[in-house]
Scaffold this active site. Sequence first.
Site, PDB file in Angstrom:
ATOM      1  N   ASN A   1     -10.296  -2.763   2.721  1.00  0.00           N
ATOM      2  CA  ASN A   1      -9.992  -2.830   1.288  1.00  0.00           C
ATOM      3  C   ASN A   1     -11.277  -2.666   0.490  1.00  0.00           C
ATOM      4  OD1 ASN A   1      -7.222  -3.222   1.384  1.00  0.00           O
ATOM      5  ND2 ASN A   1      -7.349  -5.450   1.297  1.00  0.00           N
TER       6      ASN A   1
ATOM      7  N   HIS B   1       0.831  -1.220   0.000  1.00  0.00           N
ATOM      8  CA  HIS B   1       0.000   0.000   0.000  1.00  0.00           C
ATOM      9  C   HIS B   1       0.866   1.272   0.000  1.00  0.00           C
ATOM     10  CE1 HIS B   1      -3.914  -2.035   0.921  1.00  0.00           C
ATOM     11  NE2 HIS B   1      -3.110  -2.931   1.456  1.00  0.00           N
TER      12      HIS B   1
ATOM     13  N   HIS C   1      -3.515   1.115  12.212  1.00  0.00           N
ATOM     14  CA  HIS C   1      -3.220  -0.096  12.976  1.00  0.00           C
ATOM     15  C   HIS C   1      -4.544  -0.782  13.321  1.00  0.00           C
ATOM     16  CE1 HIS C   1      -1.530  -2.931  15.585  1.00  0.00           C
ATOM     17  NE2 HIS C   1      -1.284  -2.203  16.643  1.00  0.00           N
TER      18      HIS C   1
END
Length: 705
Positions: free
Chosen positions: A149, A75, A340
């Site tokens: 995603n 990414h 995170h």
Amino acid sequence: MASDDLSHDRKQEQLDAYRVDPAGTRLTTDQGVLVDHTDDYLTVGERGPTLLEDFHAREKITRFDHERIPERVVHARGAGAYGFFQAYDTSLAEFTCARFLTDPALRTPVFVRFSTVAGSRGSADTVRDVRGFATKFYTEQGNYDLVANNMPVFFIQDGIKFPDFVHAVKPEPHNEIPQAQSAHDTFWDFVSLQPESLHMVMWLMSDRALPRSYRMMQGFGVHTFRLVNADGRGTFVKFHWKPALGTHSLLWEECQQLAGADPDFNRRDLWEAIESGQYPEWELGVQLVPESDEFAFDFDLLDATKIIPEEQVPVRPVGRLVLDRNPQNFFAETEQVAFHTANIVPGIDFTNDPLLQARNFSYLDTQLIRLGGPNFAQIPVNRPVTPVTNNNRDGYHQTQIPAGRTAYTKNSLGGGCPAIAGDFPEVFKHYQEKVEGHKIRRRAASFQDFYSQATLFWNSMSEVEREHIVDAFRFELGKCADTGVRERVVERLNAVDHGLARLVAQGIGVTPPEQEVTPNHGRSSPALSQLLAPTDSIATRKVAALVADGVDAVGLGRVADALRERGAVVELIGPVDGAVADADGGQVPVDRGINTVASGFFDAVLVPCGPDVVRALSGDGRVARFVNEAFRHGKAIAAFGGGVDVLGAAGLRGVRVAATDETSVVAEHGVVTTAAAAGDLGDDFGAAFASEIALHRAWDRPKLP
Ligand code: HDD
């Protein structure tokens, strides 16, 4: 200020304290010493040796030498924006004590970063890839990160395989080729040997991997997470983002063109939409599964290669996300933002999904190397809007000055502070789960079905979506030099669907399988098709009006107004930048010269009238190519008056267009024409064109040879 605005502004107010505006300032060194000359090194004499004592030059060059940080290991390429999230109502309070999901009065500030996965920071946007959709919610209970995603499943079931998967898809290690592509041997070798990847591979070969815009793609939390209510009761949850503009994709040929013509296509689109006030919007939805139904499915809820079909568990709307502010500095904000999966707040918790558990280790770990130490949460974009008070100390890049002499718990010398929150209502309480078992390294039997949902996906596609999937497999495997790999992938596909395997095999020089190994179960989930949920909006859609000297400005103005009223963006594309003359000799400014654009930039094309225009456009090979490509890519095309002739000159065939005396509107396969022009052009022409644009593409259009 209304309380609902408070939270939203709180993050921006916090960021303002860190923003540095160069307006009205003078150049200084990092030490604040004013500098009057920065173009020449300090030397002995005009042509003599340079001096080490030139602290300004040394500092300038040293700072430059150290500008780069490691790019994200995956990414790496992305674009981000700020905005807010607001829940619709309190209805989720029954399931979660996360206030940002249940208090409609709160506007929670967010930062969202979209990304591709495989490419380096400088790679093109329009590659075939998964897209990241990571959201940091700066909630009143601390930061919550939903690191999602645009596809609802993942390649692997257990995070321990992540390095293998990423090594396989990234450029091959001996020659670092290819960039930002899965179309190479090592990726397909991995896929052929890891059948659990097949469901995700079906998504990757589908149009989902080619989003028209970040603003037009869905997002999925992928894992089954857990909501926890005030009584500590858990409910399984899957998170969904649904774009207000509908889910739309580019075609592969466009993607390849755009990768050269505008490698920043998706980034620019996001930036420009926000700058122009057309704020992108998504709806957050949840699929809720009571814990008592944990084993009610024919797959394991902890298996990240599986979806819960929406027909089985409907998606329940929760609130809306709006992105309304671009960052001011790409590096400081978009590059340094650190997501995170373990950043959760009271009311949300994990499950034992082994992919999620591995992520909970990996994201913190990666920030330590990427951002150079443990204090990255102090970087402005990462700071929560809630106070941070603890005894974590020191380390690289500590920017705070913790006062006092105690940095331990319990203490009496520091008044016992920071105090343990105890039963404070906002305190995070881990979900209590009873667990027992043997220490083993083994995948559960309930994770072993690799094919059913790949088949479900294939069965749910419309005909044109299937064509694209087959073409994608043929392209990707066609780039694989190793025949053994090609054959093994076809073998795997045969377990997904026999017809699919045969079609792919025929396109890549592999003998099609004779036998069906597993009969197709025939089940489908209509919600998986992008084409079954069209929108009727043309908001933010881009229309190219091809103009030249002599353009019928009256007719053009009418159509452009009709489109703009409906929210579309109309750009006038001239033979060169500057202006063209209208039919009455006036000047019409153009937005861009045709040499700087490609048909892929636009969703639709308009060819206006004007005898000279028609001559000029018909004789211009670039126009012919532009219109021809738009036609082949199924885009809405409109022409009025003599402009209709330009379509023929561009090689358009198989669609009826208005005859030279036909002043009514003819709309066939997304091509809208009329012989009417100037003042005779009715409102129905613009309206018909808008309806075709809203369909995104005319998929039933005859193919050109
Ligand atoms: Fe990941 C980045 C999404 C599995 C390890 N991941 C990253 C980003 C997104 C995702 C959107 C970019 C965040 C940003 O914009 O900064 N990743 C996913 C999803 C997954 C997934 C939806 C499966 C459901 N990821 C996954 C696994 C691992 C990682 C299994 C490791 C065991 N991902 C990372 C990472 C990255 C990352 C190495 C690279 C940069 C970063 O985290 O901050 O830690």
